[in-house]
Design an enzyme around this catalytic site. Structure first.
Site, mmCIF file in Angstrom:
data_model
loop_
_atom_site.group_PDB
_atom_site.id
_atom_site.type_symbol
_atom_site.label_atom_id
_atom_site.label_comp_id
_atom_site.label_asym_id
_atom_site.label_seq_id
_atom_site.Cartn_x
_atom_site.Cartn_y
_atom_site.Cartn_z
ATOM 1 N N GLY A 64 14.669 -31.768 26.428
ATOM 2 C CA GLY A 64 14.336 -31.607 27.835
ATOM 3 C C GLY A 64 15.344 -32.317 28.712
ATOM 4 O O GLY A 64 16.119 -33.159 28.232
ATOM 5 N N CYS A 91 16.110 -34.402 20.311
ATOM 6 C CA CYS A 91 16.786 -34.867 21.522
ATOM 7 C C CYS A 91 15.824 -35.665 22.409
ATOM 8 O O CYS A 91 15.493 -36.793 22.102
ATOM 9 C CB CYS A 91 17.422 -33.690 22.251
ATOM 10 S SG CYS A 91 18.721 -34.173 23.414
ATOM 11 N N TYR A 92 15.314 -35.094 23.515
ATOM 12 C CA TYR A 92 14.341 -35.823 24.324
ATOM 13 C C TYR A 92 13.133 -36.217 23.476
ATOM 14 O O TYR A 92 12.556 -37.302 23.656
ATOM 15 C CB TYR A 92 13.890 -34.990 25.521
ATOM 16 C CG TYR A 92 12.851 -35.698 26.376
ATOM 17 C CD1 TYR A 92 13.241 -36.654 27.311
ATOM 18 C CD2 TYR A 92 11.491 -35.426 26.222
ATOM 19 C CE1 TYR A 92 12.291 -37.323 28.077
ATOM 20 C CE2 TYR A 92 10.540 -36.088 26.977
ATOM 21 C CZ TYR A 92 10.941 -37.037 27.912
ATOM 22 O OH TYR A 92 10.009 -37.710 28.658
ATOM 23 N N HIS A 178 20.553 -30.751 18.376
ATOM 24 C CA HIS A 178 19.676 -29.579 18.440
ATOM 25 C C HIS A 178 19.850 -28.727 17.178
ATOM 26 O O HIS A 178 20.808 -27.951 17.071
ATOM 27 C CB HIS A 178 19.996 -28.742 19.684
ATOM 28 C CG HIS A 178 19.566 -29.375 20.959
ATOM 29 N ND1 HIS A 178 18.323 -29.172 21.509
ATOM 30 C CD2 HIS A 178 20.196 -30.245 21.781
ATOM 31 C CE1 HIS A 178 18.207 -29.882 22.624
ATOM 32 N NE2 HIS A 178 19.339 -30.537 22.813
ATOM 33 N N GLU A 180 18.202 -26.186 16.357
ATOM 34 C CA GLU A 180 17.810 -24.795 16.605
ATOM 35 C C GLU A 180 18.941 -23.913 17.094
ATOM 36 O O GLU A 180 18.824 -22.683 17.088
ATOM 37 C CB GLU A 180 16.645 -24.742 17.604
ATOM 38 C CG GLU A 180 17.000 -25.146 19.035
ATOM 39 C CD GLU A 180 16.883 -26.633 19.303
ATOM 40 O OE1 GLU A 180 16.697 -26.996 20.477
ATOM 41 O OE2 GLU A 180 16.979 -27.431 18.352
ATOM 42 N N SER A 232 2.875 2.185 29.549
ATOM 43 C CA SER A 232 4.039 2.330 30.438
ATOM 44 C C SER A 232 5.061 3.295 29.863
ATOM 45 O O SER A 232 5.925 3.796 30.578
ATOM 46 C CB SER A 232 4.707 0.968 30.645
ATOM 47 O OG SER A 232 5.322 0.522 29.450
ATOM 48 N N GLY A 233 4.974 3.538 28.555
ATOM 49 C CA GLY A 233 5.956 4.387 27.896
ATOM 50 C C GLY A 233 7.077 3.602 27.260
ATOM 51 O O GLY A 233 7.933 4.171 26.578
ATOM 52 N N GLY A 234 7.093 2.291 27.463
ATOM 53 C CA GLY A 234 8.111 1.447 26.864
ATOM 54 C C GLY A 234 7.739 1.033 25.450
ATOM 55 O O GLY A 234 6.676 1.378 24.925
ATOM 56 N N VAL A 235 8.619 0.263 24.827
ATOM 57 C CA VAL A 235 8.430 -0.158 23.444
ATOM 58 C C VAL A 235 7.126 -0.930 23.265
ATOM 59 O O VAL A 235 6.342 -0.658 22.344
ATOM 60 C CB VAL A 235 9.625 -1.019 22.980
ATOM 61 C CG1 VAL A 235 9.369 -1.584 21.585
ATOM 62 C CG2 VAL A 235 10.906 -0.210 23.006
ATOM 63 N N ASP A 236 6.863 -1.880 24.163
ATOM 64 C CA ASP A 236 5.700 -2.764 23.994
ATOM 65 C C ASP A 236 4.391 -1.991 24.021
ATOM 66 O O ASP A 236 3.520 -2.183 23.164
ATOM 67 C CB ASP A 236 5.701 -3.838 25.085
ATOM 68 C CG ASP A 236 7.022 -4.570 25.168
ATOM 69 O OD1 ASP A 236 7.718 -4.651 24.139
ATOM 70 O OD2 ASP A 236 7.370 -5.050 26.261
ATOM 71 N N SER A 237 4.236 -1.132 25.016
ATOM 72 C CA SER A 237 2.968 -0.410 25.128
ATOM 73 C C SER A 237 2.822 0.646 24.032
ATOM 74 O O SER A 237 1.715 0.920 23.570
ATOM 75 C CB SER A 237 2.822 0.223 26.515
ATOM 76 O OG SER A 237 3.807 1.209 26.741
ATOM 77 N N LYS A 379 10.394 -9.906 21.730
ATOM 78 C CA LYS A 379 10.727 -8.484 21.773
ATOM 79 C C LYS A 379 11.245 -7.966 20.437
ATOM 80 O O LYS A 379 10.847 -6.888 19.978
ATOM 81 C CB LYS A 379 11.760 -8.233 22.870
ATOM 82 C CG LYS A 379 12.291 -6.808 22.939
ATOM 83 C CD LYS A 379 11.242 -5.798 23.365
ATOM 84 C CE LYS A 379 11.015 -5.877 24.859
ATOM 85 N NZ LYS A 379 10.140 -4.785 25.348
#
Length: 523
Positions: A64, A91-92, A178, A180, A232-237, A379
């Site tokens: 942070g 770190c923090y 870090h 990660e 919505s027609g997108g990948v998620d929906s 995603k």
């Protein structure tokens, strides 16, 4: 105190990450998931009883921007650090643990940022398998000058005499760097060691397992009740629709609301794609004029999102009553939506409101009437889930499109004229990306309408017209992103087409900002 909108997947051997505001926090969760362990991110101020309910196998304290000796330094409840859990401070998080246990942290004479070589001083399961002079990535302005009682140093770097420390009696570790980030070459080894050797858990996080557990969870939650999904027609929906349909079959109804804010010919394309690949009931609602009327004169991005979210809920409620009662509302909410809607600093510092986190949705969430099977996923993980469910790649690897649509790609007031201009510009950009083979080289690409009029010359006449900004990014999950390195010749071609083919535009610019500090969308 409940943490709003927190992920609710019930898994064993969970790693909880407390976020102290680092730009890399999401990377910690992603890297752990890539190792097939499961991790979730929570704000640092999450109450201890909320943490204990999760029954975590381990705790990670993120980095942070704060200094631990500042008066307003973010600190979790002290009792959290006294839980009998394996802990890794980064770190923090290292400074926090040192201060908590009575050690000394001071400001460095110079901020250390960049690569360093790690030298192992004592053998330890946490450091097992590291290469000699393993490279690590530093990003800090403070450092531990005196480890706390019962802590010992097990690795150093040239400028950090206490780069890795451990508690002599408890499974508590801390690192100054870090692990990660990509520049820490053995970072995955350290995270693997923490999960497997310190937390004593086995990898078991896979998309096949996730899909099976979610299908069972959806069936248990809904019983014989019906579900209405906003598509919505997108990948998620689309993935949400497939997952829920696999769970409850014809008890699912999908509703596509044409809000008048979609891309060129998008509604027809959505209906065609859905009918081609799914045998699921789909209702199409033409509500474009209502949305445009409600958005008239609105320029504030937050107000736009809240109005759109509110109208979506109202349209779904209306359609639900018309076609028969539905007990649950389903959404394709992602983990990025949840994280960005719940600030590490509290509700007053939210990055942005999401259309699926407006007040009406929050009330339904509180009542237990919302199903969001993807809200634990990033995603790229959603795409992986879609593949596990047998969905075609052509549906899963389309560029993301925001729920509020073009409303957040028009800066300022939304008008029909501006929407028409933006649709044409966006269509040209995507058309050329696909034609030239550049579409799959970037994660997301789109056009933005800027209400900034600039001087131009067209046909020997002075013009004073609007600007289109082109935006493309390279990313994996949308949490961090860099601008797409598209060829100048390609950008020149797109710019020329937009200016020549669309009346009202005399200038095209290219956005070369990264996330952070910018976001991918402009609003």
């Amino acid at each position: 105190m409940q943490i709003p909108n927190k992920p609710s997947l019930q898994v064993e051997n969970l790693i909880v990450i407390l976020d102290f505001g680092s730009q890399y926090t999401q990377l910690i969760a992603r890297k752990i998931r890539e190792l097939h362990y499961y991790a979730e991110i929570y704000p640092y101020h999450t109450p201890v009883d909320e943490i204990t309910k999760l029954k975590p196998a381990g705790l990670i304290l993120s980095g942070g921007p704060s200094s631990i000796y500042e008066e307003a330094a973010p600190r979790p409840q002290k009792s959290i650090l006294d839980l009998q859990l394996p802990v890794l401070g980064i770190c923090y998080g290292m400074q926090l643990l040192t201060d908590h246990f009575g050690g000394k942290v001071e400001a460095s004479l110079k901020r250390e940022y960049g690569k360093a070589n790690l030298a192992v001083k004592k053998e330890d399961p946490f450091l097992e398998g590291l290469n000699i002079d393993s490279q690590v990535w530093m990003s800090h302005g403070d450092k531990v000058t005196e480890p706390a009682l019962n802590f010992e140093t097990i690795a150093t770097t040239g400028s950090s005499p206490h780069a890795v420390i451990r508690h002599s009696e408890k499974p508590v570790y801390a690192v100054q760097f870090h692990p990660e980030v990509q520049h820490t070459t053995d970072g995955q080894i350290l995270l693997e060691n923490f999960c497997s050797k310190i937390c004593n858990i086995k990898p078991g996080w896979t998309m096949d397992n996730f899909a099976k557990s979610k299908i069972e969870e959806i069936r248990k939650t809904t019983g014989s009740e019906k579900v209405i999904l906003g598509l919505s027609g997108g990948v998620d929906s689309m993935v949400t629709a497939k997952l829920i349909h696999d769970a409850i079959g014809d008890s699912l109804t999908c509703v596509y609301v044409d809000n008048g804010l979609m891309r060129l010919n998008e509604t027809n394309a959505v209906v065609e794609r859905f009918g081609q690949f799914f045998d699921i009931d789909l209702k199409v609602v033409d509500a474009g004029q209502r949305f445009l009327t409600e958005l008239k004169g609105v320029t504030d991005p937050e107000k736009k999102r809240k109005i759109i979210g509110k109208l979506f809920v109202e349209e779904f409620s209306r359609v639900s009553h018309e076609i028969g009662y539905h007990e649950y509302l389903a959404q394709g909410t992602l983990y990025t939506d949840v994280i960005e809607s719940v600030s590490v600093k509290g509700p007053s510092d939210t990055i942005k409101s999401h259309h699926n986190r407006v007040q009406e949705i929050l009330e339904l969430l509180e009542a237990g009437k919302v199903i969001e099977p993807l809200k634990e996923l990033f995603k790229d993980e959603v795409r992986e889930l879609g593949l596990a469910l047998g969905m075609p790649r052509e549906l899963l690897f389309r560029h993301p499109f925001p729920g509020p649509g073009l409303a957040i790609r028009i800066i300022g007031e939304i008008t029909k004229e501006r929407l028409d201009i933006l649709r044409k510009a966006d269509s040209i950009f995507l058309e050329e990306l696909k034609r030239t083979g550049n579409y799959d080289k970037v994660w997301q690409a789109f056009a933005v309408f800027l209400p900034v009029q600039s001087v131009g010359v067209m046909g020997d006449k002075r013009t004073y017209e609007n600007v289109i900004a082109l935006r493309s990014v390279e990313s994996t999950d949308g949490m961090t992103a860099d601008f797409g390195r598209l060829p100048f010749d390609f950008l020149g071609l797109v710019s020329s087409r937009i200016i020549n083919e669309i009346s009202g535009i005399n200038r095209v610019v290219y956005d070369i900002s990264s996330k952070p500090p910018a976001t991918i969308e402009w609003e």
